[in-house]
Design an enzyme around this catalytic site. Structure first.
Site, PDB file in Angstrom:
ATOM      1  N   ASP A   1       0.864  -1.178   0.000  1.00 59.14           N
ATOM      2  CA  ASP A   1       0.000   0.000   0.000  1.00 59.14           C
ATOM      3  C   ASP A   1       0.903   1.231   0.000  1.00 59.14           C
ATOM      4  O   ASP A   1       2.025   1.181   0.511  1.00 59.14           O
ATOM      5  CB  ASP A   1      -0.875  -0.012   1.250  1.00 59.14           C
ATOM      6  CG  ASP A   1      -1.554   1.325   1.491  1.00 59.14           C
ATOM      7  OD1 ASP A   1      -2.250   1.794   0.581  1.00 59.14           O
ATOM      8  OD2 ASP A   1      -1.366   1.892   2.584  1.00 59.14           O
TER       9      ASP A   1
ATOM     10  N   ASP B   1      -1.906  -0.578   5.955  1.00 58.52           N
ATOM     11  CA  ASP B   1      -2.130  -0.015   7.282  1.00 58.52           C
ATOM     12  C   ASP B   1      -3.551   0.454   7.531  1.00 58.52           C
ATOM     13  O   ASP B   1      -3.891   0.798   8.656  1.00 58.52           O
ATOM     14  CB  ASP B   1      -1.186   1.173   7.510  1.00 58.52           C
ATOM     15  CG  ASP B   1      -1.571   2.380   6.664  1.00 58.52           C
ATOM     16  OD1 ASP B   1      -1.907   2.183   5.473  1.00 58.52           O
ATOM     17  OD2 ASP B   1      -1.545   3.502   7.179  1.00 58.52           O
TER      18      ASP B   1
ATOM     19  N   ASP C   1      -7.141  -1.462   3.145  1.00 56.47           N
ATOM     20  CA  ASP C   1      -6.195  -2.529   2.804  1.00 56.47           C
ATOM     21  C   ASP C   1      -6.641  -3.902   3.310  1.00 56.47           C
ATOM     22  O   ASP C   1      -6.061  -4.918   2.931  1.00 56.47           O
ATOM     23  CB  ASP C   1      -4.813  -2.232   3.392  1.00 56.47           C
ATOM     24  CG  ASP C   1      -4.234  -0.919   2.892  1.00 56.47           C
ATOM     25  OD1 ASP C   1      -4.354  -0.652   1.684  1.00 56.47           O
ATOM     26  OD2 ASP C   1      -3.681  -0.167   3.707  1.00 56.47           O
TER      27      ASP C   1
END
Length: 637
Positions: free
Chosen positions: A336, A533, A537
């Site tokens: 990410d 995080d 995600d």
């Protein structure tokens, strides 16, 4: 009197806490009690000539109950044999020929490993509850001018709801009235809050930062983007069955083989070799002891626990040995962007001043006005000002305009500070300003207008983590490819890709698109890990073969992830890969050694060159050796 009453309440409170603790950790407590009984029995046995069989019997009952029950129930349900059954037979066999201590040790090892497995399973089951905490339970629905608080699942299509500043959006919908800035980072990964106005869509789970909104519901609770995320996580977790098919198959074959072998040794030797029945029974019991899988169990558990302890000591939280094992076979890692490859916090990257004021004076005016806002860009500007000027003055007047910027008066100057919107910043003056200056691309821009004239500009951007580039390069040395997934636009994504050195990237990813992207990466590379995080995600973390969370991430991401980097240091990924490969190597060494010792002892027992004491020494000695080999993982890499 009050103090006495208070003291009388405390035992009740602690009693409830103790009951809860005992219930959650009953299996582990039973294993530890069993181990204590074995230790006491061992000491008594060495201080006297009598074997305290009653202590070992108690250790059998307390430590072996859970695993024995599990083995019997599984056998009745699945109609297959298992190692738990062999453990029962081996322990009873050891007791039958008078070796209570060896049987109790076998019980203790199985009980302890079972308790640790149960604990790991319970920890991983909290992912959905963490996600649910981010879904508002109620919404304020407008019914004929009246406001009624109703459960979110009772909202229907077309219902009107009001959302106040700082509240989380309860349902997907379209804004009918009001303007605001929405923090959508939890859903889209966008690091910069998004301006929303009439006819714009809002998603459940995002946060209304500033304005008062009237929203028309366009999706039922069960059909919202947030609900889809929950469904994706649940589905992915249900599909993520540990790759233990080979182990289970081996377990069934192993147990069946040993039991058949013991049965043959109990019946055939007197007829084939002329053994006496007492000698035959003795050799059969020795076989049960030396063939019991103590060393095989110890081949993995101490190594895994040592690796997990090593990781925890170095800021790496590993939720189970299976996850660390999987990491060694990972061929690609999807990152990410916001909060993972980058810090997730905007920072001033350029300050342009065309006014007669000095940079410090203009910056002090801007910071004075922005200090009265809670917008992330404004906070970043104030932080930047504090690094360059000593004091920030107080403005004469400040008015926040949600989605546009902020008005302010200071030293008889009228300021507008905000985005390049014709409704807020003078369009002609802005055009002239842009012709005179060079502004870096790929920035979020905040313009400064004073008395109707644009005089300055502040560029902000998310910052790449210092360790990101080094971590990507180090992973490449292990043959691990890197892919960046982000909800940001392609231009920003390419800039981050260039700075970090990732091999490829996919931009404009919504949560469900990230999960689909993981599936595509799996097809291209094979085994894939995901590092993220935020709640956006979690579907990708759950869909990937291995989920890795950043320690500063949301609770949902941390609960869904299999491994967590507590210090937000991407270089810890490299340490985790090294730890994984070393653990797998040690486990393979231990299994090979344990099987070899079992084979040698079984053959030696059959040809009559090993007695029960020597068999116990060889069997328990091999167990100790594999445990010591596993404990090597406690050392720094």
């Amino acid at each position: 009197m009050d103090e006495k009453s208070e003291l009388m309440k405390q035992p009740t409170i602690f009693h409830g806490m103790n009951l809860s603790f005992l219930k959650r950790h009953a299996e582990l407590i039973a294993a530890l009690i069993s181990g204590i009984l074995i230790l006491i029995g061992y000491m008594i046995n060495h201080m006297s000539t009598q074997t305290p069989w009653y202590l070992f019997l108690l250790a059998y009952l307390i430590g072996g109950f859970a695993k024995a029950k599990e083995g019997i129930e599984e056998t009745l349900k699945e109609k297959t044999l298992n190692v738990e059954l062999l453990m029962i037979f081996a322990a009873l066999g050891a007791a039958f020929i008078g070796h209570w201590f060896e049987g109790a040790i076998l019980i203790f090892i199985f009980a302890l490993s079972g308790a640790l497995e149960t604990y790991s399973t319970e920890k991983s089951s909290k992912a959905l509850s963490a996600l649910m905490d981010l879904q508002p339970e109620t919404a304020e629905r407008l019914d004929h001018g009246q406001v009624a608080t109703v459960p979110v699942n009772e909202l229907n299509l077309g219902d009107l709801i009001q959302i106040k500043p700082s509240e989380r959006v309860p349902a997907d919908g379209v804004i009918l009235k009001g303007e605001t800035t929405i923090d959508a980072s939890s859903m889209t990964g966008e690091s910069i809050p998004i301006f929303k106005k009439v006819n714009d869509e809002v998603m459940a789970g995002t946060v209304n930062l500033e304005g008062h909104l009237i929203v028309k519901v366009t999706k039922r609770s069960q059909d919202s983007t947030f609900s889809r995320i929950l469904h994706l996580v649940q589905s992915a977790q249900n599909e993520k069955v540990p790759a233990q098919a080979f182990i289970e198959k081996f377990e069934n074959l192993y147990v069946a083989f040993v039991l058949i072998f013991v049965a043959l040794m109990l019946t055939l030797p007197p007829f084939l070799f002329g053994w006496t029945w007492s000698h035959t029974i003795y050799r059969s019991m020795v076989l049960l002891v030396v063939a019991s899988p103590c060393a095989l169990v110890a081949s993995t558990t101490p190594a895994i626990l040592s690796a997990i302890a090593n990781g925890a000591r170095n800021g790496i939280l590993i939720k189970g040995g299976i996850h660390l094992q999987q990491l060694a076979s990972i061929q690609a890692i999807a990152f990410d962007k916001t909060g993972t490859l980058t810090t997730g916090l905007p920072k001033v990257t350029q300050f342009v001043n065309l006014s007669p004021l000095t940079n410090d004076d203009l910056l002090s005016h801007v910071a004075a006005i922005e200090s009265h806002t809670t917008h992330p860009l404004g906070l970043a500007i104030v932080d930047y000002a504090k690094e360059h000027i000593k004091t920030i003055p107080n403005p004469d007047h400040v008015k926040i305009v949600p989605g546009y910027g902020v008005y302010g008066q200071i030293d008889q100057f009228n300021y507008k500070i905000g985005k390049a919107n014709p409704k807020f910043i003078d369009e002609v003056s802005l055009h002239l300003f842009l012709k005179e200056v060079h502004i870096k691309e790929d920035q979020s821009l905040v313009f400064i207008e004073r008395n109707g004239q644009v005089i300055g500009c502040i560029g902000l951007n998310d910052q790449v983590r210092q360790t990101a580039k080094e971590a990507i390069a180090s992973l490449r040395q292990y043959g691990i490819k890197s892919v960046m997934l982000t909800g940001d636009n392609e231009k920003v994504a390419k800039t981050i890709m260039k700075e970090t050195g990732v091999d490829s990237m996919i931009a404009d990813c919504l949560p469900d698109q990230k999960a689909n992207a993981i599936k595509q990466i799996k097809k291209e590379y094979g085994s894939v890990a995901m590092i993220g995080d935020g709640i956006n995600d979690t579907p990708a973390l759950a869909t990937a073969d291995l989920g890795i969370g950043m320690g500063a991430g949301t609770d949902a991401a941390l609960e869904t992830a299999d491994i967590i980097l507590m210090k937000n240091d991407l270089m810890k990924i490299l340490d985790t890969v090294k730890l994984s490969k070393k653990m797998n190597r040690i486990i393979k060494e231990n299994i090979a050694f344990a099987l070899m010792v079992i084979l040698i002892l079984v053959v030696s027992n059959f040809i009559g060159i090993v007695n029960l004491p020597l068999g116990v020494v060889g069997h328990e000695g091999s167990t100790i050796l594999v445990i010591l080999n596993g404990l090597r993982l406690l050392k720094n890499l």
